[in-house]
Design a protein around this motif. Structure first.
Motif, PDB file in Angstrom:
ATOM      1  N   GLU A 170      13.620  59.457 -12.707  1.00 54.46           N
ATOM      2  CA  GLU A 170      12.581  60.039 -13.567  1.00 54.46           C
ATOM      3  C   GLU A 170      11.398  59.085 -13.720  1.00 54.46           C
ATOM      4  OE1 GLU A 170      15.217  62.926 -16.493  1.00 54.46           O
ATOM      5  OE2 GLU A 170      15.025  60.782 -16.963  1.00 54.46           O
ATOM      6  N   VAL A 171      11.677  57.806 -13.805  1.00 48.74           N
ATOM      7  CA  VAL A 171      10.589  56.826 -13.881  1.00 48.74           C
ATOM      8  C   VAL A 171       9.742  56.876 -12.614  1.00 48.74           C
ATOM      9  CG1 VAL A 171      10.038  54.369 -14.009  1.00 48.74           C
ATOM     10  CG2 VAL A 171      11.841  55.310 -15.441  1.00 48.74           C
ATOM     11  N   LEU A 172      10.385  56.910 -11.454  1.00 49.01           N
ATOM     12  CA  LEU A 172       9.658  56.945 -10.184  1.00 49.01           C
ATOM     13  C   LEU A 172       8.828  58.216 -10.067  1.00 49.01           C
ATOM     14  CD1 LEU A 172      12.443  55.577  -7.794  1.00 49.01           C
ATOM     15  CD2 LEU A 172      10.455  54.339  -8.677  1.00 49.01           C
ATOM     16  N   GLU A 173       9.376  59.352 -10.474  1.00 47.10           N
ATOM     17  CA  GLU A 173       8.654  60.610 -10.374  1.00 47.10           C
ATOM     18  C   GLU A 173       7.461  60.625 -11.325  1.00 47.10           C
ATOM     19  OE1 GLU A 173       7.190  64.220  -9.445  1.00 47.10           O
ATOM     20  OE2 GLU A 173       8.645  62.997  -8.332  1.00 47.10           O
ATOM     21  N   GLN A 174       7.669  60.163 -12.549  1.00 47.35           N
ATOM     22  CA  GLN A 174       6.567  60.115 -13.506  1.00 47.35           C
ATOM     23  C   GLN A 174       5.463  59.164 -13.030  1.00 47.35           C
ATOM     24  OE1 GLN A 174       6.898  58.163 -17.557  1.00 47.35           O
ATOM     25  NE2 GLN A 174       6.865  60.309 -18.189  1.00 47.35           N
ATOM     26  N   SER A 175       5.846  58.037 -12.443  1.00 46.23           N
ATOM     27  CA  SER A 175       4.869  57.078 -11.916  1.00 46.23           C
ATOM     28  C   SER A 175       4.065  57.697 -10.781  1.00 46.23           C
ATOM     29  CB  SER A 175       5.580  55.815 -11.439  1.00 46.23           C
ATOM     30  OG  SER A 175       6.249  55.175 -12.494  1.00 46.23           O
ATOM     31  N   ALA A 176       4.749  58.396  -9.873  1.00 46.39           N
ATOM     32  CA  ALA A 176       4.055  59.052  -8.767  1.00 46.39           C
ATOM     33  C   ALA A 176       3.066  60.084  -9.286  1.00 46.39           C
ATOM     34  CB  ALA A 176       5.065  59.687  -7.821  1.00 46.39           C
ATOM     35  N   THR A 193      -0.456  49.106 -12.567  1.00 53.43           N
ATOM     36  CA  THR A 193      -0.982  50.427 -12.236  1.00 53.43           C
ATOM     37  C   THR A 193      -2.160  50.312 -11.279  1.00 53.43           C
ATOM     38  OG1 THR A 193      -0.319  51.234 -14.407  1.00 53.43           O
ATOM     39  CG2 THR A 193      -1.877  52.583 -13.187  1.00 53.43           C
ATOM     40  N   LEU A 194      -3.086  49.386 -11.587  1.00 54.71           N
ATOM     41  CA  LEU A 194      -4.240  49.196 -10.719  1.00 54.71           C
ATOM     42  C   LEU A 194      -3.809  48.676  -9.352  1.00 54.71           C
ATOM     43  CD1 LEU A 194      -6.676  47.571 -13.313  1.00 54.71           C
ATOM     44  CD2 LEU A 194      -6.703  49.928 -12.492  1.00 54.71           C
ATOM     45  N   LEU A 195      -2.800  47.798  -9.356  1.00 58.57           N
ATOM     46  CA  LEU A 195      -2.324  47.228  -8.096  1.00 58.57           C
ATOM     47  C   LEU A 195      -1.735  48.306  -7.197  1.00 58.57           C
ATOM     48  CD1 LEU A 195      -1.851  44.542  -6.548  1.00 58.57           C
ATOM     49  CD2 LEU A 195       0.414  44.499  -7.570  1.00 58.57           C
ATOM     50  N   LEU A 196      -0.995  49.232  -7.776  1.00 63.17           N
ATOM     51  CA  LEU A 196      -0.409  50.305  -6.977  1.00 63.17           C
ATOM     52  C   LEU A 196      -1.460  51.293  -6.508  1.00 63.17           C
ATOM     53  CD1 LEU A 196       2.849  50.971  -9.029  1.00 63.17           C
ATOM     54  CD2 LEU A 196       2.689  49.995  -6.739  1.00 63.17           C
ATOM     55  N   LEU A 197      -2.535  51.407  -7.265  1.00 66.94           N
ATOM     56  CA  LEU A 197      -3.619  52.280  -6.833  1.00 66.94           C
ATOM     57  C   LEU A 197      -4.427  51.631  -5.716  1.00 66.94           C
ATOM     58  CD1 LEU A 197      -4.850  55.039  -7.553  1.00 66.94           C
ATOM     59  CD2 LEU A 197      -6.379  53.868  -9.137  1.00 66.94           C
ATOM     60  N   ALA A 198      -4.467  50.335  -5.712  1.00 67.32           N
ATOM     61  CA  ALA A 198      -5.196  49.617  -4.653  1.00 67.32           C
ATOM     62  C   ALA A 198      -4.397  48.375  -4.298  1.00 67.32           C
ATOM     63  CB  ALA A 198      -6.589  49.233  -5.118  1.00 67.32           C
ATOM     64  N   LYS A 199      -3.306  48.548  -3.556  1.00 63.87           N
ATOM     65  CA  LYS A 199      -2.353  47.466  -3.308  1.00 63.87           C
ATOM     66  C   LYS A 199      -2.712  46.693  -2.046  1.00 63.87           C
ATOM     67  CE  LYS A 199       2.146  47.760  -1.965  1.00 63.87           C
ATOM     68  NZ  LYS A 199       2.253  46.592  -1.154  1.00 63.87           N
ATOM     69  N   VAL A 200      -2.783  45.364  -2.166  1.00 61.79           N
ATOM     70  CA  VAL A 200      -3.205  44.526  -1.057  1.00 61.79           C
ATOM     71  C   VAL A 200      -2.030  44.248  -0.126  1.00 61.79           C
ATOM     72  CG1 VAL A 200      -4.199  42.305  -0.421  1.00 61.79           C
ATOM     73  CG2 VAL A 200      -4.957  43.465  -2.484  1.00 61.79           C
ATOM     74  N   LYS A 229       0.146  53.269 -19.391  1.00 57.98           N
ATOM     75  CA  LYS A 229       1.414  53.838 -18.977  1.00 57.98           C
ATOM     76  C   LYS A 229       2.185  52.861 -18.094  1.00 57.98           C
ATOM     77  CE  LYS A 229       0.323  58.782 -19.166  1.00 57.98           C
ATOM     78  NZ  LYS A 229       0.251  60.046 -18.389  1.00 57.98           N
ATOM     79  N   TYR A 230       3.515  52.941 -18.205  1.00 60.46           N
ATOM     80  CA  TYR A 230       4.368  52.154 -17.320  1.00 60.46           C
ATOM     81  C   TYR A 230       4.454  52.885 -15.982  1.00 60.46           C
ATOM     82  CZ  TYR A 230       8.406  49.794 -15.348  1.00 60.46           C
ATOM     83  OH  TYR A 230       9.249  49.093 -14.518  1.00 60.46           O
ATOM     84  N   VAL A 231       3.975  52.232 -14.913  1.00 58.59           N
ATOM     85  CA  VAL A 231       3.945  52.836 -13.581  1.00 58.59           C
ATOM     86  C   VAL A 231       4.614  51.887 -12.603  1.00 58.59           C
ATOM     87  CG1 VAL A 231       2.464  53.651 -11.718  1.00 58.59           C
ATOM     88  CG2 VAL A 231       1.847  54.131 -14.083  1.00 58.59           C
ATOM     89  N   GLU A 232       5.589  52.400 -11.854  1.00 58.12           N
ATOM     90  CA  GLU A 232       6.270  51.602 -10.844  1.00 58.12           C
ATOM     91  C   GLU A 232       6.861  52.531  -9.784  1.00 58.12           C
ATOM     92  OE1 GLU A 232       6.839  49.196  -8.570  1.00 58.12           O
ATOM     93  OE2 GLU A 232       6.582  47.993 -10.397  1.00 58.12           O
ATOM     94  N   LEU A 233       6.603  52.212  -8.510  1.00 57.77           N
ATOM     95  CA  LEU A 233       7.132  52.998  -7.405  1.00 57.77           C
ATOM     96  C   LEU A 233       8.214  52.264  -6.633  1.00 57.77           C
ATOM     97  CD1 LEU A 233       3.929  54.668  -5.874  1.00 57.77           C
ATOM     98  CD2 LEU A 233       5.614  55.675  -7.411  1.00 57.77           C
TER      99      LEU A 233
END
Length: 795
Positions: free
Chosen positions: A376-382, A468-475, A349-353
């Motif tokens: 809508e993109v931000l809400e779906q990503s969240a 997606t992984l980076l946003l889940l565990a962002k350094v 999935k395309y995920v971006e906050l």
């Protein structure tokens, strides 16, 4: 006594690689070959000229290997992969770097005429003559020659040159394992200094012959570079160890174990000394080795508890806890995190906050005609991230019983020590944060960031999945936190991520630094109660469980390896017979290799482990398929049998070979040679021999194995490694001992075997002396190996 060689390899990154694709970029990966045998393939890093891999491997090898080569390749979907360049390190080069080779190495051009492999078997003798002596050269056979033809083989012949004369053998068609048994004679002229040159060539009817390699007597060789092909950063260390029988290490093991047991009532003398004399660069290795040693003795929890006592209040990291998680917690990590990681990879999935990075065109349409808006993109990503985080928290809360007992006991001791050190009410969250700093910051979060490095995936993530992984565990480097003692925190970048924010227990450290991360905060706050409840249950281990722990610390599991493989099925008989591969699910346990139609189906035993005689690769031309292995074994009545199994990639092939070799290493009757081809019609496809019971034309590689995270512990090797480390700091230990003896409150201390119980350092020095003598005796009694009659082909 056993001699063991191992290579610790870390392929870090490349830089300034040449562009091989029309896009002006490359898709690089590395192939690692030991003596021209491919054993490792890294993941491909797409569309870059400066790739980062960061992959680590440890390979166990026979002490006779010659070189390790690193090939940087460019992956192509439609054509053959391009070779960018290579770095070659010989065994002699690695032996000159006791602490390992580390740094950047310039890639060298790969010339097909210089890429040779294999060995040639010669017999040389001087024959007296009536007028002059003659040099007789018998060209017997060769093996493992490079395949130069499209059929996966070669048509080799040999040229022998001496003193201006040349003679050639006959041509052996379609074989990389030819046998000639031809003899040539040359006149020996007095004072002639020319070397005998033996060249192997591949005969071609239309094009020019291909060079396969040569062997010279009294020759020299030079290497040179051809242009700038970029560089490769490597860390490679060769370790040769002579492992003595178990009884030789018992005094050392018992002494260290006694110190750990005494340390639970108050820090002893030896463990702090070992820590004090260990340099920063090798501290992690020593910590892991000690932990494995004490795991085998049932004292891992006591050892870590002692170190927690020593490190509380210091600024150094509690690095041994990380080693504990790596050694004992990998299976637990796979069970908890594996399904979440698989889902992220499969969904893509395309995920971006971050509003400044949103690309609406990448997400397509939410309806038939209307593209999604930025909101809508931000809400779906969240929503996607909240779903993944919720799934992870749910998996954690359900995993208390699945957590290894040694990890639970370690966290219990850490929790208790921190609570004793910080008893005030304002520090009530510190014990929880201490536990989660290990579990989340140093274990779960890094695994989310780089799942391949934790063996959760075979390949690195693509750009979309990585985000997606980076946003889940962002350094983020958030600096030090007042709410936590310094030893709890890593000295490097701090993970200000969804997972770690939950672990920070709703302190200021858990609050998002960027405003666009705020949508995750409700889930973070909701997860705090879940994680606190999880930690409370995790550290609530009963004394009975601790006693059971001492009897169940072995990491060797009945299941060694499992997964889908294709098994060879023969159709028809005679030289025109065909073959097919049927997909089955295989399981390798400590008793047998079994198969079933599906993972849940009833398993049938294919091979009993005690009957395995060899596990080796098969020539690609044998089945017109790559990545095929053969398991040579005997059936219940002692008849030799061979099972042919196909893997999906070179890494899987080497992992299965390694697992099969490790579980059968102590079998009686292991083969020293084998046929890499198949017996088709009336002869072997590799060497054309017509005797089906022929011993084989290539050597087996039963001692070439890969170290895996789920390997059983080798207690003797761990003790030998500790002895080797202590030997390196022995001078410092003796100086310390002299200072203690000269102290005003310390009397004279004996230095013989009958040391007083109160001087463990003197006992340790005596143990080191005894082990040194045992090694000298073992070397003095070792028989000298005969020189090999096989000469390695060179460029």
């Amino acid at each position: 006594m056993a001699k063991r060689s191992s290579l610790s390899i870390r392929i870090v990154e490349g830089k300034n690689l040449p562009a091989k694709d029309i896009t002006g970029s490359s898709d690089p990966y590395c192939i690692v070959k030991v003596d021209n045998e491919p054993i490792i393939r890294t993941a491909t890093v797409w569309k870059t000229l400066c790739p980062f891999w960061g992959e680590e491997y440890q390979v166990h090898l026979p002490p006779t290997f010659h070189s390790v080569a690193f090939y940087v390749m460019d992956e192509d979907a439609l054509s053959r992969d391009d070779v960018i360049g290579k770095v070659c390190l010989t065994r002699d080069t690695l032996a000159t770097h006791p602490k390992g080779f580390s740094g950047w190495a310039r890639l060298m051009e790969v010339d097909p005429d210089e890429e040779v492999q294999g060995e040639i078997h010669l017999r040389l003798e001087v024959v007296p003559g009536t007028r002059a002596c003659r040099l007789r050269c018998s060209v017997l056979e060769a093996r493992d020659l490079a395949p130069k033809d499209r059929n996966g083989a070669s048509d080799p012949f040999v040229r022998v040159r001496y003193n201006g004369r040349m003679q050639e053998t006959s041509i052996v068609k379609k074989s990389c394992y030819p046998r000639w048994n031809e003899t040539f004679e040359f006149e020996l002229e007095e004072g002639a200094a020319e070397a005998l040159c033996v060249e192997a060539w591949d005969w071609d009817l239309v094009s020019r012959n291909d060079f396969l390699g040569k062997s010279l007597v009294e020759r020299s060789q030079a290497t040179h570079s051809r242009g700038n092909l970029g560089s490769l950063q490597l860390e490679v260390r060769l370790r040769d160890e002579t492992v003595l029988p178990s009884g030789c290490y018992q005094p050392l093991v018992q002494l260290l174990c006694r110190e750990v047991k005494l340390g639970t009532q108050g820090p002893g003398q030896l463990i702090p000394l070992i820590e004090e004399t260990t340099s920063t660069e090798c501290r992690q290795d020593v910590a892991t080795t000690l932990l494995k040693l004490f795991l085998g003795q049932g004292l891992a929890k006591d050892f870590l508890d002692l170190l927690f006592q020593l490190e509380l209040g210091r600024t150094s990291e509690a690095w041994e806890g990380v080693a504990c998680l790596r050694v004992a917690g990998m299976r637990y990590l796979h069970g908890v995190l594996g399904p979440i990681i698989d889902k992220v990879f499969e969904e893509k999935k395309y995920v971006e906050l971050d509003p400044s990075k949103v690309e609406v065109k990448d997400v397509g349409c939410s309806g038939l005609h209307r593209p999604q808006t930025e909101a809508e993109v931000l809400e779906q990503s969240a929503q996607t991230l909240r779903s993944h985080l919720g799934a992870l928290l749910s998996a954690l809360t359900r995993s208390v019983r699945a957590c290894p007992a040694v990890v639970r006991a370690t966290f219990r001791q850490l929790f208790r020590r921190v609570r004793e050190r910080f008893p005030s009410a304002q520090d009530e969250n510190l014990p929880f944060i201490a536990v989660t700093s290990f579990l989340c910051l140093r274990f779960i979060s890094p695994a989310i960031m780089a799942p391949k490095l934790f063996h959760l995936r075979e390949r690195h993530a693509d750009a979309r999945t990585s985000r997606t992984l980076l946003l889940l565990a962002k350094v983020r480097d958030c600096g030090r936190r007042r709410e936590m003692p310094r030893w709890v925190l890593n000295k490097g970048p701090y993970l200000d991520c969804a997972v770690q924010n939950v672990g920070n227990m709703d302190t200021p450290a858990s609050r998002a630094k960027e405003a666009w991360m705020e949508p995750l905060q409700p889930t973070v706050r909701q997860g705090v109660a879940q994680l606190k409840d999880f930690i409370t249950k995790l550290v609530d281990i009963q004394e009975k469980e601790e006693l059971d722990l001492q009897r169940t610390l072995s990491l060797q599991a009945p299941l060694v390896k499992e997964g889908p493989l294709f098994i060879h099925r023969t159709k028809g008989k005679g030289p025109l017979m065909s073959s097919s591969f049927k997909k089955l699910y295989f399981s390798l346990t400590t008793e047998a290799l079994s198969f079933a139609k599906t993972p849940s189906s009833k398993k049938s035993t294919l091979i009993k482990l005690a009957n395995i005689r060899a596990a080796e690769k098969v020539e690609e031309k044998s089945f017109s398929s790559s990545h095929v292995m053969q398991v040579i074994y005997t059936d219940d009545v002692g008849r030799p049998q061979t099972a042919y199994l196909q893997c999906k990639c070179v890494n899987e092939l080497n992992q299965w070979l390694s697992a099969l070799r490790k579980v059968s290493i102590n079998n009686t009757g292991l083969l020293r040679s084998y046929h890499p081809g198949v017996f088709r019609g009336d002869k072997w496809s590799c060497c054309h021999q017509r005797d089906k019971t022929d011993l084989g034309c290539d050597k087996t590689r039963s001692r070439v194995t890969l170290q895996e995270w789920n390997d059983p512990l080798d207690h003797d090797l761990e003790a030998q490694l500790i002895y080797r480390h202590l030997l390196g700091v022995e001078a410092t230990l003796r100086e310390k001992h002299q200072q203690l003896r000269a102290g005003p409150k310390t009397g004279a201390v004996p230095t013989g075997p009958g040391e007083a119980l109160g001087d463990p350092l003197a006992q340790l020095l005596q143990v080191l002396q005894d082990l040194r003598e045992a090694h000298r005796a073992s070397l003095a009694g070792s028989p000298r190996s005969e020189p090999s009659r096989l000469l390695e082909l060179q460029t």
